[in-house]
Design a protein around this motif. Structure first.
Motif, PDB file in Angstrom:
ATOM      1  N   ASP A 130       1.015  -0.871  -0.243  1.00 22.35           N
ATOM      2  CA  ASP A 130      -0.066  -0.377   0.057  1.00 22.35           C
ATOM      3  C   ASP A 130       0.976   1.380   0.262  1.00 22.35           C
ATOM      4  O   ASP A 130       0.338   2.179  -0.425  1.00 22.35           O
ATOM      5  CB  ASP A 130      -0.858  -0.048   0.949  1.00 22.35           C
ATOM      6  CG  ASP A 130      -2.106  -1.052   1.387  1.00 22.35           C
ATOM      7  OD1 ASP A 130      -2.205  -1.609  -0.091  1.00 22.35           O
ATOM      8  OD2 ASP A 130      -2.957  -1.310   1.680  1.00 22.35           O
ATOM      9  N   PHE A 154       1.733   2.081  -3.470  1.00 24.02           N
ATOM     10  CA  PHE A 154       0.843   2.303  -4.734  1.00 24.02           C
ATOM     11  C   PHE A 154       1.174   3.568  -3.959  1.00 24.02           C
ATOM     12  O   PHE A 154       0.780   4.526  -4.644  1.00 24.02           O
ATOM     13  CB  PHE A 154       0.462   1.497  -4.315  1.00 24.02           C
ATOM     14  CG  PHE A 154      -0.278   0.036  -5.454  1.00 24.02           C
ATOM     15  CD1 PHE A 154      -1.296   0.583  -6.188  1.00 24.02           C
ATOM     16  CD2 PHE A 154       0.786  -0.704  -5.089  1.00 24.02           C
ATOM     17  CE1 PHE A 154      -0.854  -0.375  -6.548  1.00 24.02           C
ATOM     18  CE2 PHE A 154       0.528  -1.611  -6.034  1.00 24.02           C
ATOM     19  CZ  PHE A 154      -0.604  -1.844  -6.808  1.00 24.02           C
ATOM     20  N   ILE A 198      -0.610   5.513  -7.312  1.00 16.74           N
ATOM     21  CA  ILE A 198      -1.097   4.598  -7.720  1.00 16.74           C
ATOM     22  C   ILE A 198      -2.682   4.625  -7.126  1.00 16.74           C
ATOM     23  O   ILE A 198      -2.997   4.293  -6.244  1.00 16.74           O
ATOM     24  CB  ILE A 198      -0.916   3.024  -7.994  1.00 16.74           C
ATOM     25  CG1 ILE A 198       1.129   3.364  -8.427  1.00 16.74           C
ATOM     26  CG2 ILE A 198      -1.521   1.600  -8.877  1.00 16.74           C
ATOM     27  CD1 ILE A 198       1.178   1.721  -9.312  1.00 16.74           C
ATOM     28  N   ASP A 199      -3.582   4.826  -7.990  1.00 16.47           N
ATOM     29  CA  ASP A 199      -5.441   4.050  -7.462  1.00 16.47           C
ATOM     30  C   ASP A 199      -5.983   3.527  -7.975  1.00 16.47           C
ATOM     31  O   ASP A 199      -7.403   4.260  -8.649  1.00 16.47           O
ATOM     32  CB  ASP A 199      -5.402   5.603  -6.696  1.00 16.47           C
ATOM     33  CG  ASP A 199      -7.392   4.858  -5.501  1.00 16.47           C
ATOM     34  OD1 ASP A 199      -6.841   4.822  -5.803  1.00 16.47           O
ATOM     35  OD2 ASP A 199      -7.713   6.580  -6.179  1.00 16.47           O
TER      36      ASP A 199
END
Length: 125
Positions: A115, A118, A123-124
């Protein structure tokens, strides 16, 4: 594009160079169609051998991150083959996960780390 090489690192210079270019793509500092410096120019800027830059560019081409044009040089051209990318990620993650298991890294710690990565790259998905 700023490339920083750690000459005291145990990691090969061409690998550091490749990784920095890949990170540049992941963070959108480098985008599809951007041209990388020529082999000679980048080697001179960083202070490394041209063959080292050439090796990094060749491997980036082989892995689908750049194309090589005789007139334009190395151009960012990210391979959109998601299955191939996932298979490659899995090969790398298997070893990383095994190392983590040897050090008693928990599933929750791995998830938190992923997480964090990301989030770092925005990054989603």
């Amino acid at each position: 594009m700023v490339i920083e090489i750690d000459f005291s690192s145990n990691e090969a210079i061409y690998v550091q160079l490749m990784n920095q270019i890949i990170l540049g793509i992941a963070t959108s500092r480098l985008r599809e169609g951007d041209t990388l410096p020529s082999v000679r120019q980048l080697a001179d800027t960083i202070g490394i051998n041209m063959h080292t830059v050439n090796k990094a560019y060749a491997l980036l081409r082989q892995e689908g991150f750049v194309t090589i044009d005789r007139r334009k040089g190395a151009i960012i051209a990210v391979d959109v083959d998601k299955i191939k990318a996932l298979e490659e990620m899995k090969r790398h993650l298997v070893v990383a996960m095994a190392k983590g298991c040897c050090k008693d890294v928990s599933r929750e710690e791995v998830h938190a780390l992923i997480d964090e990565i990301f989030d770092e790259y925005g990054i989603d998905r």
